[in-house]
Design a protein around this motif. Structure first.
Motif, PDB file in Angstrom:
ATOM      1  N   LEU A   1      75.172  77.594  41.184  1.00 29.02           N
ATOM      2  CA  LEU A   1      73.963  76.878  40.761  1.00 29.02           C
ATOM      3  C   LEU A   1      72.972  77.825  40.089  1.00 29.02           C
ATOM      4  CD1 LEU A   1      73.679  74.564  43.853  1.00 29.02           C
ATOM      5  CD2 LEU A   1      73.599  73.737  41.488  1.00 29.02           C
ATOM      6  N   ALA A   2      72.884  79.063  40.580  1.00 30.26           N
ATOM      7  CA  ALA A   2      72.013  80.044  39.932  1.00 30.26           C
ATOM      8  C   ALA A   2      72.511  80.368  38.527  1.00 30.26           C
ATOM      9  CB  ALA A   2      71.937  81.317  40.775  1.00 30.26           C
ATOM     10  N   LEU A   3      73.838  80.525  38.368  1.00 23.81           N
ATOM     11  CA  LEU A   3      74.405  80.774  37.046  1.00 23.81           C
ATOM     12  C   LEU A   3      74.154  79.595  36.110  1.00 23.81           C
ATOM     13  CD1 LEU A   3      77.823  82.397  38.012  1.00 23.81           C
ATOM     14  CD2 LEU A   3      75.825  83.553  37.063  1.00 23.81           C
ATOM     15  N   LYS A   4      74.230  78.395  36.652  1.00 22.21           N
ATOM     16  CA  LYS A   4      73.978  77.199  35.850  1.00 22.21           C
ATOM     17  C   LYS A   4      72.544  77.187  35.322  1.00 22.21           C
ATOM     18  CE  LYS A   4      74.931  72.891  34.419  1.00 22.21           C
ATOM     19  NZ  LYS A   4      75.720  72.645  33.207  1.00 22.21           N
ATOM     20  N   LEU A   5      71.596  77.689  36.117  1.00 26.92           N
ATOM     21  CA  LEU A   5      70.211  77.791  35.653  1.00 26.92           C
ATOM     22  C   LEU A   5      70.091  78.677  34.421  1.00 26.92           C
ATOM     23  CD1 LEU A   5      68.146  78.271  38.946  1.00 26.92           C
ATOM     24  CD2 LEU A   5      68.072  76.295  37.418  1.00 26.92           C
ATOM     25  N   LEU A   6      70.969  79.677  34.308  1.00 19.27           N
ATOM     26  CA  LEU A   6      70.880  80.653  33.226  1.00 19.27           C
ATOM     27  C   LEU A   6      71.635  80.225  31.981  1.00 19.27           C
ATOM     28  CD1 LEU A   6      71.320  83.908  35.361  1.00 19.27           C
ATOM     29  CD2 LEU A   6      69.184  82.957  34.445  1.00 19.27           C
TER      30      LEU A   6
END
Length: 599
Positions: A247-252
């Motif tokens: 989910l953090a990677l998706k934010l980026l």
């Protein structure tokens, strides 16, 4: 391990004084807001990740822009994401009652909104709580002068090219408003709710969403995040860490182009008070390639395809660049500002020198990403194949040259990892040709150059004294990135394993690992290196040791919402560097899946 209770907050505590582990992030596929556990949104660039910040209290704790929402009395606060979502909930506990604030960067049923919509829902869970919000506009480091106009019950603000409005529910009263911002308050009892939101855009007319629509989009956005998370193909040990990292990677992932930013912030220091402060709001070929691999591993084909297509188009247009701006343009040179910085750590910068560097690592990175993409059953188009053939030929020509290396050090050298990356690129090009994804015309040359590179590395980069490959020929310095060569399948396995043991022995401090010899003098331990160590031990079938190291690292992470920064101070346990750091999160995913997933 029992963690110490968090200290009691006093109202209006300076957000920039919080440790980095006390921040969480929300986003909408275009921009990311950084929210402190004290209820202060301390960083938000509008409308894009790499735009000027509308809110920059993170780097200027006295005069920076912020959007705070807090009880008016002393409080404890706990930050937690909704499960499998990037919608954030912060629970404030006071002597008189308990309050929950739900923060969301909203989307719609059709996807990303044409404006940026940051919504903050307020709910009293028990007792009675008085709250105050404060919205202060940033000034782009004193280069613009914000101005505000009140229209009915809506505050319209102008900050440079950004036009925005502050929307609030009727039960929130305005105490002060002026060109710099707005202050409001509300006294609420159990069961009451309120909402305050910012809607903003750049160089465009702005719609006028209702409070009801903004509020409903919080849960709609939460549903969209959970639907996306349902597609993650891992359900083994440490699944919560893996899903939160995904989910953090998706934010980026910058949805307008498919680019993947290295991090959402700039200038957060690698050592408090140090000068190693960089802008990571750009797309590195390396980080994007590793992220593509992680998304493929987790079954997220659309994100992998979008990121790979964007990378191949950019490399086809510009040649072997290290990084790009999120719209595909060259990364601007470094410009320093007068902001005081996080905990007085200067300089505060925009731009990055890597944009003008050459690193052989980009060859290995792009070919590895393409290899993994096709190995999953996906196919290449002709233009991409032509781009890759050109890059393979260029790699065969240029691997003899010195470069800036993976760590972007000032001195050009024959960095060992750069040579291994060149070997990796040609090896993957050969495998792609063998499987019919690339024409076979380059095969004879690529094969000979690949073997020459391997021979050169063994002849020049091995140190008998260290029993390891070193950072570059003639030095005894070790380099943690060489642990990745085990995943890449570089042929001298015995020497790679010896190098791995040397890195573990000499660059580790507890569960954490530094990037290279001497790095401990000027920066924290690099979180990704710890997970590379775990992955490497899992890859050589020393799984019990990998599990032990992985458990130790996860246990010793600072208590947080789940976001990872770039580095960690091994003495204090505090995060250092920009966040959320994509490389840290994807290295965690690789480590867990290499240790536990069946392939």
């Amino acid at each position: 391990m029992r963690r110490a209770q968090k200290p009691l907050f006093q109202p209006a505590q300076a957000a920039a004084n919080l440790p980095l582990s006390d921040y969480a992030a929300i986003g909408d596929g275009r921009s990311v807001a950084i929210i402190g556990r004290d209820g202060t949104i301390a960083w938000w660039c509008v409308p894009n990740l790499d735009s000027h910040p509308l809110l920059d209290r993170l780097l200027d704790d006295k005069a920076g822009g912020c959007f705070s929402l807090q009880p008016t009395s002393a409080f404890q606060a706990v930050q937690k994401y909704r499960r499998d979502s990037n919608v954030l909930e912060t629970t404030f506990t006071t002597e008189s009652g308990v309050l929950r604030v739900t923060d969301s960067m909203n989307s719609s049923l059709a996807g990303r909104l044409p404006w940026s919509e940051l919504a903050r829902r307020i709910e009293v869970l028990s007792g009675a709580v008085s709250i105050q919000f404060k919205f202060v506009c940033g000034t782009h480091c004193d280069t613009v002068s914000p101005w505000l106009e009140a229209i009915s019950d809506v505050a319209i603000f102008h900050v440079g090219h950004v036009l925005g409005m502050l929307r609030r529910s009727p039960n929130i009263s305005i105490l002060e408003e002026g060109d710099c911002g707005v202050i409001g308050e509300a006294a609420l009892i159990k069961g009451e709710t309120a909402l305050v939101a910012i809607v903003a855009g750049e160089n465009q007319p702005l719609g006028f969403p209702t409070i009801e629509d903004i509020n409903s989009r919080i849960d709609l956005s939460d549903h969209a995040w959970r639907t996306w998370s349902d597609g993650l193909k891992y359900d083994g040990p440490h699944v919560d860490f893996v899903r939160r990292s995904a989910l953090a990677l998706k934010l980026l992932l910058f949805s307008p182009s498919g680019a993947i930013a290295a991090a959402a912030t700039t200038s957060l220091p690698e050592k408090i008070g140090g000068k190693k402060n960089y802008d990571y709001r750009y797309a590195w070929v390396r980080d994007a390639s590793y992220t593509i691999h992680a998304f493929l591993w987790l079954g997220q084909i659309p994100e992998s395809q979008a990121a790979l297509a964007w990378l191949l188009r950019r490399l086809g247009d510009t040649g072997s660049r290290v990084c790009f701006s999120l719209d595909g343009q060259p990364v601007p040179p470094i410009v320093s500002s007068d902001l005081p910085g996080y905990r007085e750590s200067r300089p505060v910068v925009t731009g990055n020198l890597a944009g003008s560097q050459h690193q052989h690592g980009i060859y290995g990175d792009i070919f590895e990403a393409v290899f993994e993409f096709t190995k999953s059953g996906n196919v290449l188009d002709r233009q991409s194949a032509t781009t890759l053939m050109t890059l393979a030929d260029e790699c065969a020509d240029r691997w003899h040259e010195k470069d800036s290396g993976m760590w972007e050090l000032e001195q050009l050298q024959h960095y060992t990892m750069s040579k291994i990356s060149a070997w990796q690129a040609l090896d993957r090009a050969l495998q792609l040709a063998d499987r019919g994804h690339l024409p076979a015309t380059g095969v004879p040359r690529w094969s000979r150059e690949r073997d020459r590179i391997a021979q050169w590395i063994d002849q020049h980069c091995w140190s008998e004294e260290e029993a390891a490959y070193t950072l570059y020929p003639g030095t005894r310095q070790l380099d943690s990135s060489l642990m990745l060569a085990i995943r890449f399948g570089f042929p001298n396995k015995e020497r790679l394993i010896s190098t791995l043991h040397a890195i573990r022995k000499k660059l580790s401090h507890g569960p954490w690992v530094y990037r290279y010899s001497g790095a401990e003098k000027e920066e924290g331990a690099f979180i990704a290196c710890t997970f590379w160590l775990v992955e490497a031990y899992a890859t050589i079938n020393r799984r019990d040791e990998a599990i032990e190291m992985l458990d130790a690292a996860l246990l010793n992470l600072p208590e947080s919402s789940g976001l990872l920064a770039e580095m960690i101070d091994v003495k204090s346990g505090y995060f250092l560097g920009n966040l959320p750091q994509g490389l840290s999160h994807l290295a965690l995913i690789h480590a867990v899946l290499a240790t536990y997933a069946e392939h």
